[in-house]
Scaffold this motif. Sequence first.
Motif, mmCIF file in Angstrom:
data_model
loop_
_atom_site.group_PDB
_atom_site.id
_atom_site.type_symbol
_atom_site.label_atom_id
_atom_site.label_comp_id
_atom_site.label_asym_id
_atom_site.label_seq_id
_atom_site.Cartn_x
_atom_site.Cartn_y
_atom_site.Cartn_z
ATOM 1 N N LEU A 154 65.554 68.522 38.572
ATOM 2 C CA LEU A 154 64.991 69.318 37.350
ATOM 3 C C LEU A 154 65.036 68.520 36.099
ATOM 4 O O LEU A 154 64.041 68.569 35.250
ATOM 5 C CB LEU A 154 65.558 70.722 37.223
ATOM 6 N N LEU A 212 51.337 67.457 39.901
ATOM 7 C CA LEU A 212 51.416 67.581 41.545
ATOM 8 C C LEU A 212 52.861 67.015 42.004
ATOM 9 O O LEU A 212 53.245 67.648 42.843
ATOM 10 C CB LEU A 212 50.387 66.429 41.858
ATOM 11 N N LEU A 252 55.438 67.976 40.597
ATOM 12 C CA LEU A 252 56.400 69.189 40.491
ATOM 13 C C LEU A 252 56.114 69.993 41.715
ATOM 14 O O LEU A 252 57.058 70.620 42.326
ATOM 15 C CB LEU A 252 55.896 69.873 39.343
ATOM 16 N N GLY A 253 54.936 69.943 42.272
ATOM 17 C CA GLY A 253 54.629 70.751 43.395
ATOM 18 C C GLY A 253 55.555 70.159 44.641
ATOM 19 O O GLY A 253 55.946 70.965 45.444
ATOM 20 N N LEU A 269 58.995 71.171 44.365
ATOM 21 C CA LEU A 269 59.204 72.682 44.848
ATOM 22 C C LEU A 269 59.146 72.920 46.222
ATOM 23 O O LEU A 269 59.835 73.658 46.761
ATOM 24 C CB LEU A 269 58.268 73.395 44.048
ATOM 25 N N ILE A 270 58.215 72.128 46.825
ATOM 26 C CA ILE A 270 58.138 72.200 48.445
ATOM 27 C C ILE A 270 59.292 71.879 48.885
ATOM 28 O O ILE A 270 60.014 72.375 49.997
ATOM 29 C CB ILE A 270 56.809 71.427 48.812
ATOM 30 N N TYR A 275 62.349 71.931 47.545
ATOM 31 C CA TYR A 275 63.284 72.796 47.244
ATOM 32 C C TYR A 275 63.226 74.072 48.020
ATOM 33 O O TYR A 275 64.121 74.460 48.508
ATOM 34 C CB TYR A 275 63.338 73.232 45.752
ATOM 35 N N SER A 276 62.013 74.404 48.255
ATOM 36 C CA SER A 276 61.771 75.553 49.274
ATOM 37 C C SER A 276 62.269 75.472 50.628
ATOM 38 O O SER A 276 62.544 76.241 51.100
ATOM 39 C CB SER A 276 60.256 76.000 49.302
ATOM 40 N N TYR A 277 62.616 74.348 51.016
ATOM 41 C CA TYR A 277 63.219 73.886 52.279
ATOM 42 C C TYR A 277 64.874 73.497 52.202
ATOM 43 O O TYR A 277 65.599 74.079 52.966
ATOM 44 C CB TYR A 277 62.745 72.871 53.108
ATOM 45 N N LEU A 308 68.500 71.140 44.274
ATOM 46 C CA LEU A 308 67.870 70.073 43.598
ATOM 47 C C LEU A 308 68.654 68.986 43.208
ATOM 48 O O LEU A 308 68.277 68.086 42.456
ATOM 49 C CB LEU A 308 67.174 70.860 42.323
ATOM 50 N N LEU A 328 52.487 64.512 47.100
ATOM 51 C CA LEU A 328 52.541 65.207 45.962
ATOM 52 C C LEU A 328 53.621 64.486 45.257
ATOM 53 O O LEU A 328 53.737 64.144 44.131
ATOM 54 C CB LEU A 328 52.977 66.487 46.101
ATOM 55 N N PHE A 386 58.821 75.594 29.637
ATOM 56 C CA PHE A 386 59.130 74.857 30.756
ATOM 57 C C PHE A 386 59.941 75.303 31.678
ATOM 58 O O PHE A 386 59.717 75.423 33.158
ATOM 59 C CB PHE A 386 59.695 73.623 30.243
ATOM 60 N N TRP A 425 58.936 76.536 35.614
ATOM 61 C CA TRP A 425 59.584 75.995 36.571
ATOM 62 C C TRP A 425 60.255 77.056 37.538
ATOM 63 O O TRP A 425 60.019 77.262 38.827
ATOM 64 C CB TRP A 425 60.764 75.069 36.142
ATOM 65 N N THR A 455 58.717 78.058 41.302
ATOM 66 C CA THR A 455 59.551 77.854 42.443
ATOM 67 C C THR A 455 59.341 78.937 43.417
ATOM 68 O O THR A 455 59.296 78.792 44.503
ATOM 69 C CB THR A 455 61.102 77.681 41.819
ATOM 70 N N PHE A 471 56.016 78.622 45.119
ATOM 71 C CA PHE A 471 55.840 77.694 46.519
ATOM 72 C C PHE A 471 57.030 78.341 47.371
ATOM 73 O O PHE A 471 56.758 77.736 48.608
ATOM 74 C CB PHE A 471 56.689 76.395 45.749
ATOM 75 N N MET A 472 57.801 79.070 46.910
ATOM 76 C CA MET A 472 58.627 79.622 48.208
ATOM 77 C C MET A 472 57.730 80.301 48.887
ATOM 78 O O MET A 472 57.865 80.250 50.270
ATOM 79 C CB MET A 472 59.989 80.375 47.404
ATOM 80 N N ALA A 498 55.270 77.970 50.848
ATOM 81 C CA ALA A 498 55.653 77.025 51.837
ATOM 82 C C ALA A 498 56.151 77.719 53.058
ATOM 83 O O ALA A 498 55.859 77.505 54.211
ATOM 84 C CB ALA A 498 56.823 76.452 51.448
ATOM 85 N N HIS A 499 56.377 79.315 53.073
ATOM 86 C CA HIS A 499 56.890 79.988 54.029
ATOM 87 C C HIS A 499 55.841 81.098 54.550
ATOM 88 O O HIS A 499 56.438 81.788 55.270
ATOM 89 C CB HIS A 499 58.378 80.540 53.812
ATOM 90 N N VAL A 509 49.823 75.121 40.150
ATOM 91 C CA VAL A 509 50.452 73.994 39.549
ATOM 92 C C VAL A 509 49.601 73.060 38.788
ATOM 93 O O VAL A 509 49.830 72.549 37.738
ATOM 94 C CB VAL A 509 51.504 73.399 40.389
ATOM 95 N N SER A 510 48.514 72.538 39.701
ATOM 96 C CA SER A 510 47.569 71.496 39.007
ATOM 97 C C SER A 510 46.839 71.950 37.888
ATOM 98 O O SER A 510 46.282 71.214 36.940
ATOM 99 C CB SER A 510 46.583 71.305 40.115
#
Lengths: 696, 503
Positions: free
Chosen positions: A136, A193, A195-196, A199-200, A202-204, A208, A237, B403, B407, B411, B414-415, B418-419, B432-433
Amino acid sequence: MIAEVAWLCFLFPFAGALLSPVLARIHPKLRDYGAVFFSFLAALSSVMFIPYLFHPSKLPIESAFVWLTTPIELRVGVLIDPLSIVMANVVAVISFIIMVYSLGYMKGDPSLTRWWMWMNLFIGSMLLLVLSNNLLFLFVGWKMVGLCSYGLIGFYYRDEKKYWIGGPSPTKYCTPSHAGLKALVVTSAGDVLMLGGILIMYSYSGTLNILELYETSSIWIPEMAKSSGMILLASILLLAGPIGKSAQFPLHEWLPEAMAGPGPVSALIHAATMVKSGVYLVARFIPIFFYGYWVAGCSEASYFFILTAWVGAITAFLAATQGMVSLELKKALAFSTVSQIGYMMLALGVSGLTAPSLMGGFTSGMFHLVNHALFKACLFLCAGSVIHTAHSIYMNDMGSIRKYMPFTWIFMFIAALSLMGVPPLPGFWSKDAILVSCLEAHNYPLFLLALITVVVTSFYTLRFIGMVFHGSESKNVEKLKQKGTHLGEAHRTMVGACGVLAITIIVLGIFGLPLEHLLGEGFGYTMEKLHLPVEHATEHSMPHLLVPLLSVISVVIGIVPAYLLYISRKIDPEGMLEKYLTLKVLHKFFWNRWYIDRFYYMFFVGGMTKLFTSVPKYIENPLDKLFHKIIPSIPGRLYDGGRLILASKYGREEVEGAPEEEPVVGISIGLALLLVLFCIALYLIAMFIRGWLISP
Amino acid sequence: MIPYILFQITAVPIIASVFIFLTRPRLGEKAGWIVGITLLYTTALLCMVGIRVYQGTIIYEEYPLAPAVNFNLLADGLSIPVALIMNLCCVVLAFYSIHYVGHRIEVIYGEVDKETWLMYYTRFFFLFPFFSTGFMGIAFSTNLIAMYFFMELLTIIPLYFIMAQFGYSDFIERYKVALMCLFWGIAGATLFLIGILLAYTQIDSFEISELRTLSGNPVITWIILCMLLGLFSKLAIFPLHVWMPWVHAEHPTCIAGLLAVYANIAAYVMVRVLILPLYNDFKVFGIPIMVLALVTMVYGSLLAMAQNDVKRFAACSTISQISYSVLGLSALTIWSIEGGLFFFLSHIMGKAILFSTAGILVYVTGIRDMREMGGLASRMPITATLWIMGAMMLSGLPPFSTFAAEWIMFTGIFMFGAHGPSIALIVAILGVSAVGLTIAYTFWSAKRIFFGPLKPNLSNDEIRDPPLTMCVPLLLLAVVSIILGLYPKPIMDLFHFVIGGVI
């Protein structure tokens, strides 16, 4: 103790940035020397890490405090390991030298307070980026260096013609404020991108922290691999950020225009430090993806390396070809920077293509980063001095400058030799190591592309040296002489800074191999500690003899035509172009930067302009009409309709018309909408009252 | 502890307003300072409450009115940060208005005698405190009818009357836009009211805390839908955004900043009334709202790019930015909700700065068209700095709080992505783009207004930075945003006390 020093290392420049306006109030000289002093303190702090490179067993050192506990737990701090030590030293030491150079270069500028603030803010942010223990705050530094780059490219925000980059006519010019915006927008496209991607990840992983990411990769990478395509997506990304920031294909087009900034900015940000942050980040991610591919067996992880290597190799070649035809000195150096960073990316990419190439690729990439930072900073600073003296950005306005600036010529020539890869200068060692890594990875197309780029590199390098320092004096120089303009060495701080860098290049060249070994030891120790299968490359007697030989031959192949065209001037370059159509076509193609920039302007800028001008026309205005004209006019129309029916029934020919347009926008929306809504509301209120009365 | 502290925070601005109304011939130009100082007092009270809440105390005050309807006030981890930042925006804009409103009166009503001038001047400051009361009321209410009341109060009293009398454009246009604002506000609030009343038919209560008993009720979908539609019209979600460019652009700029709060507060209401009590039932709306928010984000950005009017530009940017919070809230993860709320607070600070700076530009140059501006940085360096800061805050650049908020929010998104279902991941990546678009339009506007050669029409000596009373409050707001950006822990801890306990 050393952890506290690491904190101070990036806090000093921040303090310098904040104090500049205060010191300016006391005395302008105090402001100038104060700003340089704070960068000196940062450099001193970073130098204090160097002994730890000799004792890698004491690394990594981490110091952190709790920044956030909910909803995400994050300990913010510094991480000292071989990679961050190397980067911190490159950044802090070169920054200090460039700050000293700025004392002379920016002398008399009316916006010096702003200058020192931006410069120190940049140094602090860059050091935060490389010393952060978590992704971060690394990203915070990443964004802040981007912002500083924007501010410094557009430093001459009044856009006076003398600061324009590009041309000569009919080639388009670019103003500093436009160049700053271009850099910010293009790099931000990669940043968001990335950052994306973070974060992906981080989600797993649920963390960080860089070390924790490494240590827990055995758990979260296999988990991530269960979702098909997820690692590939994360790789793309994550690489978008470094590709943007390090000006790699396809996001490389911002860097040439970034040369609109003052000379020291080009040297510091767009050659030595910021553009390397992408390389640094890729290096940071390598242990993760290497583990994923070679230990956890997730095949998707290999794409990270394949993409990095090919992006690097293509960029190295593509940018080098553009450097061959460039007319602006700083732009030629900018293309060279893009190309050389491509080499670093290539090296880092091949580090994961085969298991044994990890150490070779990783070390050679980082070693080239150090060397390039030094010789490119030197080249840019010398270029700044030359432009200062010649009062022109174009190389064909220079010529024979050697006799007026002998020291600058020597320093620039040393740096140029290193860029070409002439032994025993450091550029030779690192470029050789990169070529060896390509061979070790058994990737011959990449090796061949890298080797061809060596030829092109030596050609364009000798070309700009020849055009600037050799040959006959240009009309511009003659005109300057006639005017009585001082043609000579620049301010002593500027010459001194270039000299220090040139001497460092020679020293680094002499101790090139031991230094490479030292870096390899440090990185190797880190990798082993992470339980990565570090295999020290087996002795390839054949490639090890072959590669330096091929490398030197390639340099010579590039040098010979450049010498004949631009030093001895036995062949006229213009005549060559006229004579050979193929050369002319190629020249035009390279001059137009492979038409990529033009395509981007047409597709993205033109497309976006068309899109956003269509939005009001085709969506917003019709919607506005619907909500504020058509719907409110419904009651009126109903009324008119009723009157018409009545009129037809009773045989009247004409009905006195109501006004065509609703006089007050919005009144009828109340009639139409609120009436319905209030009916419902009244019904519910009635129910509420009934319920209230009935309830006990 | 000061007695009736929440009541004081809510009511004292109205008392100040009544005081100004009664004594306006004598007060004269001091009216602005009285409003500013009153709001500073309520901010101090809010800080005291904030400290108590941070220490774990929940402050609850009961003010019954009728059976089922009351004005009970609750300060918990969710309401206090929202109230504090909103009040801070009110304070800053009150001080900013001291100088600005005088100028506005001169522009609208021309050279009038002192008495008439003072009449308008005090009238503005008589109306202004209603904003604070309305915002505090919405933040602290525990009763749905009370919340609805404060929503309507905001729409009818300060927004309508200030727009009608102090807005831009000519007399007819001003009233048109004021009416538009009024009708859209009432329409949204009425839809919300329908949801409230529908809920009452099922639970016999207007208490927000009782809403959770609705869980599993078949009517719940309709209740959520009605409330959501009402809130969407306030949040300016596409296609219910059409009022925003008109209303924001034509309001006096000191109010336009508060309009962003007015619109964005619906995000808080969404969390308080819908997401927390009805979390499981709300899930079905999650992805559709995410898609809608994404569309609005992109659409608002494109609309902002198309603008040449500096005020309309800021208005269109609000459409886009509010949707970021909505995207966060609709992802329904703890990170995204807390981040979404934090983004709401960060955004209103940024928007207060950006709108007010747009006001400064119009105040100094008398121009609204960005094409006629250019090169102003050399004449107005503080204004340029403020605009860049506003641009950074909207673009989510460090060290500003947007910021950190962005973030945390992303997060969570995306959590979920992703799941969760693939579409959520696609929305997350596109979302995010879209930040890139914000960076493009905000910094492009900075280039158009401030950089390049100074336009000949702007090269007179009157083009310079405005008085300090206009700049300093905005700079202080930027400092608050930086502090929250560097250390967001207190605000996130406060949110987590409430949201973490439910989700």
